[in-house]
Write a protein that holds these residues in place. Structure first.
Motif, PDB file in Angstrom:
ATOM      1  N   GLU A  42      10.868   8.350 -10.570  1.00  0.00           N
ATOM      2  CA  GLU A  42      10.120   8.153  -9.332  1.00  0.00           C
ATOM      3  C   GLU A  42      11.080   7.823  -8.198  1.00  0.00           C
ATOM      4  OE1 GLU A  42       7.843   4.747  -8.632  1.00  0.00           O
ATOM      5  OE2 GLU A  42       9.820   3.883  -8.375  1.00  0.00           O
ATOM      6  N   HIS A  43      10.548   7.891  -6.985  1.00  0.00           N
ATOM      7  CA  HIS A  43      11.400   7.856  -5.794  1.00  0.00           C
ATOM      8  C   HIS A  43      11.091   6.613  -4.970  1.00  0.00           C
ATOM      9  CE1 HIS A  43      10.308  11.842  -7.238  1.00  0.00           C
ATOM     10  NE2 HIS A  43      11.529  12.214  -6.957  1.00  0.00           N
ATOM     11  N   PHE A  44      11.384   5.448  -5.535  1.00  0.00           N
ATOM     12  CA  PHE A  44      11.178   4.161  -4.855  1.00  0.00           C
ATOM     13  C   PHE A  44       9.716   3.921  -4.488  1.00  0.00           C
ATOM     14  CE2 PHE A  44      15.467   5.720  -3.681  1.00  0.00           C
ATOM     15  CZ  PHE A  44      16.222   4.771  -4.327  1.00  0.00           C
TER      16      PHE A  44
ATOM     17  N   ASP B 233       3.888   8.800  -7.886  1.00  0.00           N
ATOM     18  CA  ASP B 233       4.322   9.546  -6.701  1.00  0.00           C
ATOM     19  C   ASP B 233       4.376  11.034  -7.047  1.00  0.00           C
ATOM     20  OD1 ASP B 233       6.763  10.056  -7.939  1.00  0.00           O
ATOM     21  OD2 ASP B 233       7.951   8.863  -6.530  1.00  0.00           O
ATOM     22  N   HIS B 234       4.932  11.845  -6.136  1.00  0.00           N
ATOM     23  CA  HIS B 234       4.887  13.297  -6.358  1.00  0.00           C
ATOM     24  C   HIS B 234       5.578  13.715  -7.661  1.00  0.00           C
ATOM     25  CE1 HIS B 234       8.808  12.829  -4.284  1.00  0.00           C
ATOM     26  NE2 HIS B 234       9.170  13.830  -5.058  1.00  0.00           N
ATOM     27  N   GLY B 235       6.501  12.881  -8.147  1.00  0.00           N
ATOM     28  CA  GLY B 235       7.185  13.202  -9.397  1.00  0.00           C
ATOM     29  C   GLY B 235       6.224  13.380 -10.565  1.00  0.00           C
TER      30      GLY B 235
ATOM     31  N   CYS C 119      17.056   7.216 -11.900  1.00  0.00           N
ATOM     32  CA  CYS C 119      17.882   8.368 -11.536  1.00  0.00           C
ATOM     33  C   CYS C 119      18.229   8.329 -10.048  1.00  0.00           C
ATOM     34  CB  CYS C 119      17.126   9.666 -11.806  1.00  0.00           C
ATOM     35  SG  CYS C 119      16.507   9.871 -13.474  1.00  0.00           S
ATOM     36  N   GLN C 120      17.823   7.275  -9.350  1.00  0.00           N
ATOM     37  CA  GLN C 120      17.915   7.285  -7.887  1.00  0.00           C
ATOM     38  C   GLN C 120      18.886   6.253  -7.335  1.00  0.00           C
ATOM     39  OE1 GLN C 120      16.292   9.605  -6.327  1.00  0.00           O
ATOM     40  NE2 GLN C 120      14.633  10.203  -7.689  1.00  0.00           N
ATOM     41  N   ALA C 121      18.867   5.047  -7.855  1.00  0.00           N
ATOM     42  CA  ALA C 121      19.637   3.955  -7.257  1.00  0.00           C
ATOM     43  C   ALA C 121      20.816   3.582  -8.147  1.00  0.00           C
ATOM     44  CB  ALA C 121      18.737   2.739  -7.036  1.00  0.00           C
TER      45      ALA C 121
ATOM     46  N   GLY D 186      20.508  13.890 -10.355  1.00  0.00           N
ATOM     47  CA  GLY D 186      20.473  12.687 -11.191  1.00  0.00           C
ATOM     48  C   GLY D 186      19.244  12.668 -12.084  1.00  0.00           C
ATOM     49  N   GLU D 187      18.208  13.397 -11.663  1.00  0.00           N
ATOM     50  CA  GLU D 187      16.952  13.438 -12.424  1.00  0.00           C
ATOM     51  C   GLU D 187      17.097  14.181 -13.751  1.00  0.00           C
ATOM     52  OE1 GLU D 187      14.257  15.072  -9.529  1.00  0.00           O
ATOM     53  OE2 GLU D 187      13.960  13.129  -8.559  1.00  0.00           O
ATOM     54  N   MET D 188      18.284  14.770 -13.996  1.00  0.00           N
ATOM     55  CA  MET D 188      18.534  15.403 -15.296  1.00  0.00           C
ATOM     56  C   MET D 188      18.309  14.408 -16.439  1.00  0.00           C
ATOM     57  SD  MET D 188      22.656  15.412 -15.890  1.00  0.00           S
ATOM     58  CE  MET D 188      23.084  16.763 -14.842  1.00  0.00           C
TER      59      MET D 188
END
Ligand SMILES: [Fe+2]
Lengths: 273, 103
Positions: free
Chosen positions: A55-57, A122-124, A147-149, A233-235
């Motif tokens: 997810e994206h925060f 979220d959209h993920g 995968c984000q931070a 990074g989402e791999m």
């Protein structure tokens, strides 16, 4: 054996936000592949869908960023984004709290996974679920990998989570499907947005399909960022699900760069029970 | 470090409809709740999306802040480019590693 299906799909928000701007033939192909995956999940008799996403925060932030997390709630709100923008319905999606409890209990023997009662998709998750469970009746258990931070979850830890998930899922009587969402190159929300590294994507998806562990775990943080953008990074999500079914060779159902969605869209089967 | 609170504000605005409503009514009031440098406060107030990008705000959060001001996608991408031209390379966070950050 209670893992009945595993696979990967894509989650670019453009898929629902601006489908009319995509090549109609490619869009039809993507929709058909999503539908094929939906059918495969249903045909496998899956009772619950475990979605491994990045997810994206939306729920997790740098105040206390979990390496791994799993939802344990009765239900989940979706989407956290404005539904008029994302163009998916605002829905409440059923969870499977009892199954979450049992899986988490088992995972904790070997993996430090946090768990969460509150989780807004979220959209993920909201984009793929719009196609995979269009009625929103299938219970979902969300899993998140950081995968984000940075510092991000190491790749071998994502692999280890996949192994532990498989063991935990095979120990429950329910029929479970497992889907990852993402991993191809993209440069989301930056001046480089729209760039696609097709050759890099081809190699990655081939490694995932064939579960080539040594190659998958050999990606380096900085080089991956340069070759595949921050989005690559989402791999970790797909490496996790590949690990859960290392013994089988998967199949690519759809693989096409769609520039207006700013990434290579992929739908693939990793395992069919 | 303190770009952290810039991002925390954006994260909270995405999750908390009451805070968002308060922000729409009185931006300065909400901004005063966060520990921000003068430059951060100015960039958030304007808003100067390009400068926020240069400071190191993650695009996945910044994009939502731009959306609060109804900024069209093409403009969002353009103001980031302008930010780089005006304020120089990205100063912190992930995008410091971008190849384009050196030009
Ligand atoms: Fe993503």
């Amino acid at each position: 054996m209670s893992l009945v299906y595993a696979g990967m799909c894509c989650h670019a928000p453009g898929i629902t936000v601006r489908p009319e701007q995509a090549d109609p033939e490619l869009l039809a192909g993507l929709h058909a592949a999503f539908d094929q995956q939906r059918q495969a999940i249903e045909d496998a008799g899956a009772e619950v869908l475990v979605m491994v996403s990045s997810e994206h925060f939306a729920n997790f932030f740098m105040d206390n960023m979990p390496t791994f997390s799993m939802g344990i709630a009765d239900e989940y709100e979706s989407p956290i984004e404005n539904p008029d923008w994302l163009k998916v319905p605002k829905v409440t999606i059923p969870g499977s709290p009892d199954l979450s409890q049992r899986i988490i209990g088992q995972l904790l023997e070997t993996v430090d996974i946090s768990w969460a009662q509150e989780w807004k998709f979220d959209h993920g998750l909201a984009v793929p679920l719009n196609f995979l469970t269009p009625e929103y009746k299938m219970p979902i258990i969300p899993v998140n990998i950081n995968c984000q931070a940075p510092p991000l979850t190491p790749l071998h830890r994502a692999w280890a989570l996949g192994k532990a998930l498989r063991q935990a899922i095979d120990a429950v009587p329910e029929k479970v499907a497992l889907i990852s969402t993402g991993g191809t190159s993209h440069w989301p929300c930056t001046p480089e947005s729209g760039k696609i590294n097709l050759e890099w994507d081809k190699v990655l998806v081939d490694q995932l399909i064939h579960k080539r562990k040594d190659e998958l775990l050999d990606y380096k943080f900085q080089q991956t960022f340069i070759d595949g953008g921050a989005g690559a990074g989402e791999m970790r999500t797909s490496i996790c699900v590949a690990a859960a079914c290392e013994e089988t060779v998967g199949e690519v159902l759809f693989f096409e760069p769609i520039p207006v969605f700013a990434t290579t869209c992929v739908i693939a089967t990793f395992f069919q029970g | 470090m303190s770009v952290y609170y810039v991002q925390k504000l954006m994260y909270n605005l995405n999750r908390d409809p009451d805070l968002r409503e308060r922000f729409d009514k009185d931006r300065e009031d909400v901004l005063s709740l966060y520990k921000l440098t003068d430059e951060e406060l100015e960039a958030l107030t304007k808003p100067d999306i390009g400068l926020l990008y240069v400071m190191g705000v993650n695009g996945q959060i910044l994009m939502h802040y731009a959306a609060i001001f109804n900024m069209p996608w093409a403009e969002y991408l353009r103001v980031m480019e302008e930010g780089l031209e005006k304020h120089g390379p990205v100063r912190s966070g992930l995008y410091v590693m971008s190849e384009s950050n050196e030009k």
